[in-house]
Design an enzyme around this catalytic site. Structure first.
Site, short mmCIF file in Angstrom:
data_model
loop_
_atom_site.label_atom_id
_atom_site.label_comp_id
_atom_site.label_asym_id
_atom_site.label_seq_id
_atom_site.Cartn_x
_atom_site.Cartn_y
_atom_site.Cartn_z
N GLU B 29 0.86 -1.04 -0.19
CA GLU B 29 -0.18 -0.10 0.09
C GLU B 29 0.73 1.36 -0.07
OE1 GLU B 29 -2.61 -0.64 3.47
OE2 GLU B 29 -2.92 -2.94 2.70
N LEU B 58 -5.95 -2.12 -0.61
CA LEU B 58 -5.66 -2.28 0.75
C LEU B 58 -5.85 -3.60 1.00
CD1 LEU B 58 -6.91 0.54 3.42
CD2 LEU B 58 -6.50 -1.84 4.09
N SER B 59 -5.08 -4.54 1.09
CA SER B 59 -5.24 -5.95 1.03
C SER B 59 -4.08 -6.64 1.80
CB SER B 59 -5.56 -6.47 -0.22
OG SER B 59 -6.46 -5.78 -0.84
N GLU B 60 -3.86 -6.66 3.20
CA GLU B 60 -2.69 -7.31 3.50
C GLU B 60 -2.63 -8.90 3.34
OE1 GLU B 60 -4.38 -4.91 5.16
OE2 GLU B 60 -2.93 -3.73 5.52
N GLN B 82 2.36 -1.58 6.05
CA GLN B 82 2.63 -0.23 6.34
C GLN B 82 3.09 -0.26 7.99
OE1 GLN B 82 -0.62 2.22 5.43
NE2 GLN B 82 0.19 2.39 3.25
N PHE B 83 2.22 -0.92 8.77
CA PHE B 83 2.40 -1.03 10.22
C PHE B 83 2.17 -2.42 10.55
CE2 PHE B 83 1.37 3.33 9.58
CZ PHE B 83 2.12 4.12 10.43
N PRO B 89 -4.13 -9.87 9.75
CA PRO B 89 -4.80 -10.77 8.75
C PRO B 89 -4.16 -11.47 7.73
CG PRO B 89 -5.53 -8.48 8.68
CD PRO B 89 -4.11 -8.44 9.69
N HIS B 129 -0.99 0.66 16.02
CA HIS B 129 0.27 1.19 15.03
C HIS B 129 1.69 0.97 15.86
CE1 HIS B 129 -2.62 3.28 12.61
NE2 HIS B 129 -1.80 3.77 11.90
C1 LIG Z 1 -5.73 -2.95 7.91
C2 LIG Z 1 -5.01 -1.67 7.43
N1 LIG Z 1 -4.10 -1.53 6.54
C3 LIG Z 1 -3.40 -0.29 6.48
C4 LIG Z 1 -3.86 0.70 7.12
C5 LIG Z 1 -2.96 1.95 7.08
N2 LIG Z 1 -4.04 3.01 6.50
C6 LIG Z 1 -4.58 3.90 7.29
S1 LIG Z 1 -5.87 4.63 6.43
C7 LIG Z 1 -5.51 3.78 4.97
C8 LIG Z 1 -6.26 4.18 3.75
C9 LIG Z 1 -8.03 4.05 3.99
O1 LIG Z 1 -8.52 4.38 2.88
P1 LIG Z 1 -10.28 4.03 2.80
O2 LIG Z 1 -10.76 2.78 3.52
O3 LIG Z 1 -10.51 4.40 1.58
O4 LIG Z 1 -10.73 5.29 3.93
P2 LIG Z 1 -10.19 6.89 3.90
O5 LIG Z 1 -9.04 7.13 4.68
O6 LIG Z 1 -9.99 7.16 2.18
O7 LIG Z 1 -11.46 7.86 4.54
C10 LIG Z 1 -4.46 2.77 4.96
C11 LIG Z 1 -3.96 2.06 4.17
C12 LIG Z 1 -4.63 0.34 8.12
N3 LIG Z 1 -4.96 1.45 9.17
N4 LIG Z 1 -5.31 -0.77 8.48
#
Ligand SMILES: Cc1ncc(C[n+]2csc(CCOP(=O)(O)OP(=O)(O)O)c2C)c(N)n1
Lengths: 387, 322
Positions: B29, B58-60, B82-83, B89, B129
């Site tokens: 990501e 967004l697909s771990e 990312q963290f 998962p 985090h």
């Molecule tokens: C499982 C997971 N993977 C990665 C992250 C890091 N992260 C935080 S917000 C985000 C993007 C989220 O996008 P979206 O679901 O479209 O929501 P938006 O922030 O656009 O409201 C990511 C990759 C996380 N919080 N949780």
């Protein structure tokens, strides 16, 4: 055959065989709208609200915008941790929450401040949450779950909560808030599928704000819309203009009604995140300023203001007064958050189990004594180095 | 030799290894356009193009699972989570597929791949985090786990991880990502997996740590004026038993420092190793200085969680004076 295994032919396509493929190109997904970006109103679709309620909606839009602006500033001054603003998504946030009842449960994703405030969370607690104060996650006095920082992780819980509501005979729904990014997680698909099979009162509310941090929606999925994903799970899908607060209200109201009949709904609210992903993100790395500006023309607050003006309702709303009112509330909330009682280290240990395990109790006691004996610990604890 | 931070050293290793082997792919990501949330993958897209450096949904689960599939097809995936708090998962993919593909196929298929992830508390981020669940991953047979504490090791260990024929989880101590610099060898630089480093030689006590906790550990030792030997494990799986045991046999005392919760933490494995093979050399009970058995607190209480120099110093003193 000489004992040879049977051979098969090389793969070949017989186009004349008439095999039909389902394709999203065959699918028509309408986007529900009440007020167009140009301000034209589809009168028959205007929800049946009183003038006072129409004005209230506006107050909430202004509140969401003001809260975001002020919280972002507070973060810059080091008085909040990382903050996720809902700038640009005000209609999507406010319209959806306005259609809910106090008994409904909300599973937040983080950007929907006004939805939580409307649902009964105090502004002080919302600020404390962004200050990283554990107590605030109680979301005291409101049917609100903790914010799903692990993206998508709330979805199966939404299904389970709705299942519980059904078993208990409650007249309420469970609503999951999430972004387009969350729709790529396994938890989303498992949660929605499960809800469909169970037939529970769940509403999955996606704010498709076009980005998941730097990833545009077109790369998040090859599907044209989020709404169409509902069909794969046999639940209803709705696509709505998320910058049109009245359209969002309609969409959530109907979704809620269906869900109460045991038909879960996936709602896609199409909107745009005009700010950074969070206060620690730099959007200039992944999108053009022109694009952001093009969405300013579809601003949800402006659009709704036009609607109110057309109905002669705006005169009753003193815009400056609304802003002042919200600013005052915010000031009071900051002061209340500043006054929040100092907590000691026990805070770390409580609420993990109903009864602390013997080892946990031992660790807590040991730490209390250690801190008493080592005043120099404060120096280390308060040094705020960053990685 | 340039002076680099850990995050720059990671970036350096990725550039160097991607240039050296065009089977290497980087995805995850926000790793391409944005250069990663911590900028560890900055510049890779420009240098190696979209085919080898990809932003993913967004697909771990899919990121880690796809890496296994790619790896069985001759590629060398290096993925970023990312963290580390978002790795759970994908734990299923690590446990059910990555770690056992060689074993399951009796060596026919293998998964040479790296999962990079920043871990640990200390950057005042949101919930989920700050995890340091390294012991859970070290408990998975077939998976290697490396955790650098310095920029030069970050480059050297990551290079070895990328070249390793088996799956490696590479955990980066984000608390110290940018807090200091050191000289990092230009070009190719490797540090073997499974080899601990003796950071400081001493005769009175062995202090064992890894990753982010090396720094408060060294600070505590320097302040105390105890003749401590400090061992940085660098890889917790495989564990360098020889270096650990040799040091404990020499000093007769041992303190383990880690950030993760105490119960079931990797310190327990270190203690058991010492108990099994160096018990009779011990002149004092082994002490563990760790996080507490609770989730890492949110930012207002976060700094109370990990071992701080005073806690580490107290345990060392107690052990030495026993
Ligand atoms: C499982 C997971 N993977 C990665 C992250 C890091 N992260 C935080 S917000 C985000 C993007 C989220 O996008 P979206 O679901 O479209 O929501 P938006 O922030 O656009 O409201 C990511 C990759 C996380 N919080 N949780």
């Amino acid at each position: 055959m000489d004992g040879e295994p049977p051979s098969r032919p090389p793969p070949r396509v017989n186009t004349a065989a008439g095999v039909e493929h389902l394709s999203q190109a065959d699918l028509r997904v309408e986007t529900h709208q009440v007020v167009t970006a140009e301000g034209t109103v589809e009168a028959s679709r205007v929800p049946d609200l009183t003038d006072a309620q129409f004005r209230d909606l506006y107050r909430w839009l202004v509140l969401q915008r003001t809260f975001d602006e002020r919280a972002t500033k507070l973060q810059r001054r080091g008085q909040l941790g990382t903050y996720a603003s809902g700038r640009g998504q005000e209609a999507s946030i406010v319209g959806s929450a306005f259609a809910l009842a106090d008994d409904d449960w909300i599973f937040p994703a983080g950007r929907e401040a006004a939805a939580l405030l409307m649902h009964g969370v105090s502004m002080r607690d919302l600020l404390l949450y962004w200050r990283g104060v554990e107590d605030a996650s109680r979301m005291e006095g409101a049917n609100v779950f903790g914010v799903a920082i692990a993206i998508g992780s709330q979805m199966p819980m939404v299904t389970g909560k709705a299942w519980g509501m059904q078993l208990a005979g409650d007249d309420a729904v469970a609503v999951g808030y999430f972004g387009d990014g969350a729709t790529s997680t396994g938890a989303f698909h498992e949660g929605v599928n499960f809800a469909g099979v169970l037939g529970v009162p769940a509403v999955f509310y996606c704010q498709n704000n076009q980005y998941a941090i730097s990833l545009p929606f077109s790369e998040q999925t090859a599907a044209d819309t989020v709404a169409q994903k509902a069909l794969a799970y046999g639940v209803d899908g709705v696509r709505v203009d998320g910058n049109d607060v009245l359209a969002v209200y309609n969409a959530m109201s109907t979704a809620r009604a269906r869900a109460r009949d045991g038909r879960p709904v996936l709602v896609e609210s199409v909107t745009y995140r005009r700010g950074a992903h969070t206060t620690s993100d730099d959007p200039t790395r992944y999108r053009e300023e022109e694009e952001v500006e093009s969405w300013a023309a579809r601003d949800p607050v402006d659009r709704y203001r036009t609607f109110l003006a057309d109905r002669d309702l705006l005169d009753d709303v003193d815009e400056a007064a609304v802003r002042e009112e919200v600013d005052e509330m915010f000031d009071e909330a900051v002061a209340a958050a500043d006054d929040y009682p100092h907590r000691d280290v026990d805070e770390m240990f409580v609420h993990l189990y109903e009864e602390p395990t013997p080892e946990l109790a031992r660790q807590m006691e040991w730490y209390r004594d250690f801190l008493d004996d080592h005043p120099e610990m404060d120096e280390y604890v308060h040094q705020r180095e960053r990685g | 030799m340039p002076r680099e931070t850990i995050v720059q050293a990671v970036n350096d290793a990725l550039h160097t290894e991607m240039a050296a082997d065009d089977r290497t792919l980087v995805f995850g990501e926000d790793v391409a356009r944005s250069g990663g949330v911590f900028r560890a993958t900055d510049g890779l897209l420009e240098a190696f193009g979209e085919e080898r450096v990809r932003d993913t949904p967004l697909s771990e689960i899919a990121i880690v699972g796809a890496a296994v599939g790619l790896a069985t097809h001759g590629y060398r995936p290096i993925v970023e989570i990312q963290f580390s708090g978002f790795l759970p998962p994908a734990f299923d993919q690590l446990v059910s597929n990555a770690s056992r593909i060689r074993w399951r196929t009796r060596g026919r298929l293998t998964a040479p791949m790296v999962v990079r992830t920043p871990y640990g508390a200390g950057v005042r981020a949101l919930e989920h985090h700050s995890e340091s669940l390294e012991a859970a991953y070290a408990h998975v047979p077939g998976l290697k786990v490396a955790i650098p504490s310095t920029p030069a090791d970050a480059k050297g260990l990551l290079t070895s991880a990328i070249r390793d024929p088996d799956p490696v989880l590479f955990m980066e101590p984000k608390r110290v990502y940018r807090s200091f610099r050191e000289e990092v060898p230009d070009g190719e630089h490797t540090v073997p997996l499974g080899e601990a480093a003796v950071r400081r030689e001493g005769a009175d006590v062995t202090v064992v740590s890894w990753g982010a906790m090396m720094h408060p550990t060294l600070e505590a030792v320097d302040k105390l004026g105890v003749d401590a030997e400090v061992v940085d494990l660098r890889s917790i799986s495989p564990l360098d038993r020889e270096t650990l045991l040799a040091s404990v046999r020499k000093t007769g005392r041992c303190v383990v420092v880690h950030e993760a919760a105490k119960s079931g933490g990797f310190g327990a494995e270190v203690a058991a190793t010492v108990a099994e093979d160096a018990l009779l050399y011990l002149e004092a009970p082994l002490r563990r200085v760790t996080g507490f058995d609770v989730p890492v607190p949110l930012l207002s209480m976060e700094d109370y969680y990990p071992p701080q120099p005073p806690r580490i110093a107290a345990a060392i003193e107690e052990t030495v004076e026993f």
